[in-house]
Design an enzyme around this catalytic site. Structure first.
Site, PDB file in Angstrom:
ATOM      1  N   GLY A   9     -53.260  42.715 -42.880  1.00  0.00           N
ATOM      2  CA  GLY A   9     -53.706  44.062 -42.773  1.00  0.00           C
ATOM      3  C   GLY A   9     -53.380  44.492 -41.554  1.00  0.00           C
ATOM      4  O   GLY A   9     -52.628  43.811 -40.709  1.00  0.00           O
ATOM      5  N   THR A  10     -53.928  45.733 -40.894  1.00  0.00           N
ATOM      6  CA  THR A  10     -53.568  46.286 -39.755  1.00  0.00           C
ATOM      7  C   THR A  10     -54.416  45.737 -38.652  1.00  0.00           C
ATOM      8  O   THR A  10     -55.430  45.066 -39.185  1.00  0.00           O
ATOM      9  CB  THR A  10     -53.676  47.683 -39.890  1.00  0.00           C
ATOM     10  OG1 THR A  10     -54.993  48.020 -40.144  1.00  0.00           O
ATOM     11  CG2 THR A  10     -52.825  48.423 -40.760  1.00  0.00           C
ATOM     12  N   LYS A  15     -60.033  41.410 -40.259  1.00  0.00           N
ATOM     13  CA  LYS A  15     -59.484  40.148 -40.653  1.00  0.00           C
ATOM     14  C   LYS A  15     -60.086  38.779 -40.480  1.00  0.00           C
ATOM     15  O   LYS A  15     -60.505  37.824 -41.011  1.00  0.00           O
ATOM     16  CB  LYS A  15     -58.085  39.994 -40.208  1.00  0.00           C
ATOM     17  CG  LYS A  15     -57.221  41.007 -40.868  1.00  0.00           C
ATOM     18  CD  LYS A  15     -55.668  40.861 -40.553  1.00  0.00           C
ATOM     19  CE  LYS A  15     -55.354  40.913 -39.107  1.00  0.00           C
ATOM     20  NZ  LYS A  15     -55.991  42.226 -38.400  1.00  0.00           N
ATOM     21  N   GLU A  88     -54.894  35.093 -36.787  1.00  0.00           N
ATOM     22  CA  GLU A  88     -53.502  35.898 -36.069  1.00  0.00           C
ATOM     23  C   GLU A  88     -52.189  35.048 -36.430  1.00  0.00           C
ATOM     24  O   GLU A  88     -51.527  34.819 -35.737  1.00  0.00           O
ATOM     25  CB  GLU A  88     -53.797  35.780 -34.600  1.00  0.00           C
ATOM     26  CG  GLU A  88     -55.062  36.381 -34.287  1.00  0.00           C
ATOM     27  CD  GLU A  88     -55.083  37.906 -34.072  1.00  0.00           C
ATOM     28  OE1 GLU A  88     -53.943  38.512 -34.467  1.00  0.00           O
ATOM     29  OE2 GLU A  88     -55.954  38.456 -33.879  1.00  0.00           O
ATOM     30  N   ILE A 170     -44.182  40.658 -30.605  1.00  0.00           N
ATOM     31  CA  ILE A 170     -45.551  40.127 -29.986  1.00  0.00           C
ATOM     32  C   ILE A 170     -45.648  40.476 -28.592  1.00  0.00           C
ATOM     33  O   ILE A 170     -45.204  40.103 -27.573  1.00  0.00           O
ATOM     34  CB  ILE A 170     -45.482  38.670 -30.252  1.00  0.00           C
ATOM     35  CG1 ILE A 170     -45.363  38.596 -31.758  1.00  0.00           C
ATOM     36  CG2 ILE A 170     -46.763  38.048 -29.668  1.00  0.00           C
ATOM     37  CD1 ILE A 170     -45.352  36.933 -32.189  1.00  0.00           C
ATOM     38  N   GLY A 173     -51.976  41.175 -24.055  1.00  0.00           N
ATOM     39  CA  GLY A 173     -52.631  40.604 -22.688  1.00  0.00           C
ATOM     40  C   GLY A 173     -52.478  41.716 -21.606  1.00  0.00           C
ATOM     41  O   GLY A 173     -52.900  41.636 -20.434  1.00  0.00           O
ATOM     42  N   TYR A 178     -54.173  48.763 -29.580  1.00  0.00           N
ATOM     43  CA  TYR A 178     -53.311  49.134 -30.775  1.00  0.00           C
ATOM     44  C   TYR A 178     -54.404  49.854 -31.638  1.00  0.00           C
ATOM     45  O   TYR A 178     -55.543  49.392 -31.717  1.00  0.00           O
ATOM     46  CB  TYR A 178     -52.977  47.732 -31.518  1.00  0.00           C
ATOM     47  CG  TYR A 178     -51.629  47.026 -30.828  1.00  0.00           C
ATOM     48  CD1 TYR A 178     -50.541  47.303 -31.018  1.00  0.00           C
ATOM     49  CD2 TYR A 178     -52.002  46.240 -29.732  1.00  0.00           C
ATOM     50  CE1 TYR A 178     -49.401  46.581 -30.394  1.00  0.00           C
ATOM     51  CE2 TYR A 178     -50.966  45.539 -28.949  1.00  0.00           C
ATOM     52  CZ  TYR A 178     -49.766  45.741 -29.460  1.00  0.00           C
ATOM     53  OH  TYR A 178     -48.710  45.250 -28.676  1.00  0.00           O
ATOM     54  N   CYS A 182     -51.658  55.407 -40.587  1.00  0.00           N
ATOM     55  CA  CYS A 182     -50.835  55.660 -41.657  1.00  0.00           C
ATOM     56  C   CYS A 182     -49.557  55.936 -41.197  1.00  0.00           C
ATOM     57  O   CYS A 182     -49.574  56.060 -40.018  1.00  0.00           O
ATOM     58  CB  CYS A 182     -51.437  56.670 -42.802  1.00  0.00           C
ATOM     59  SG  CYS A 182     -51.268  58.297 -41.979  1.00  0.00           S
TER      60      CYS A 182
HETATM   61 ZN   LIG Z   1     -53.115  59.084 -40.874  1.00  0.00          ZN
END
Ligand SMILES: [Zn+2]
Length: 192
Positions: A9-10, A15, A88, A170, A173, A178, A182
């Site tokens: 997932g984002t 998660k 992760e 990646i 830190g 983030y 969409c």
């Molecule tokens: Zn959107």
């Protein structure tokens, strides 16, 4: 037969919360779970933790860790491990995914990996790519776009509120942030 799962997932798709709920379900039945988290995730500090405030201790995995050997030594101490849960997982090396696949097949132990699919640079993470290649079951953990009501599919990196599309896949830190978006909003983010 046990399976290798990739639940992707984002960011902000809960998660880790999903992982902790699964671990809790096993533990309330008196079963043993082994939680793993990449050491590179400097936020982890030896725990899987959630924004909702739940945390559970986890084994740290660095680039040189052989997860197969780690699992075997845990089995010796606990008699059995009923499930391995990885948080992760996109930050692991792809060889780690091969080691997890081997555990599933040799020991009939289910392994559930939780992580991101693509980076903010629109690349599959190495470990996520390997999971798409090797997993028995793929499952998308869904959440909604930060800016509209579409399903979020990508992770937008913001530094001082400005989108960033290039850099190391990646990157943790720093001062960056983030958000789940969409694809349309990834390309055309609104001011926040
Ligand atoms: Zn959107």
């Amino acid at each position: 037969m046990a399976k290798l799962f990739f639940k992707y997932g984002t960011v902000f798709s809960a998660k880790s919360l999903n992982l902790i709920a699964t671990a809790h379900n096993y533990q309330t039945q008196g079963k043993e779970v082994l939680l793993l988290i990449p050491k590179i995730d400097t936020r982890s500090d030896g725990y899987v933790s959630t924004r909702a405030g739940f945390k559970m201790p986890a084994e740290l995995i660095d680039d040189d860790t052989d997860i197969y050997d780690l699992y075997v030594s845990h089995r010796k101490q606990k008699d059995n491990i009923d499930c391995i849960l990885v948080d992760e997982c996109q930050m692991l090396k792809s060889k780690h995914i091969d080691q997890l696949r081997e555990i599933v097949d040799e020991y009939n132990t289910p392994v559930i990996c939780y992580g991101l699919r693509v980076s903010y640079t629109l690349e599959l993470f190495d470990a996520s790519k390997r999971l798409f290649e090797l997993a028995d079951k793929l499952e998308e953990i869904k959440t909604v776009c930060w800016f509209c009501n579409n399903k979020a599919t990508h992770n937008l990196k913001l530094v001082d509120g400005k989108p960033v599309y290039e850099g190391k896949p990646i990157d943790i830190g720093g001062l960056e942030k983030y958000v789940p978006v969409c694809y349309h909003c990834f390309k055309n983010p609104k001011e926040i």
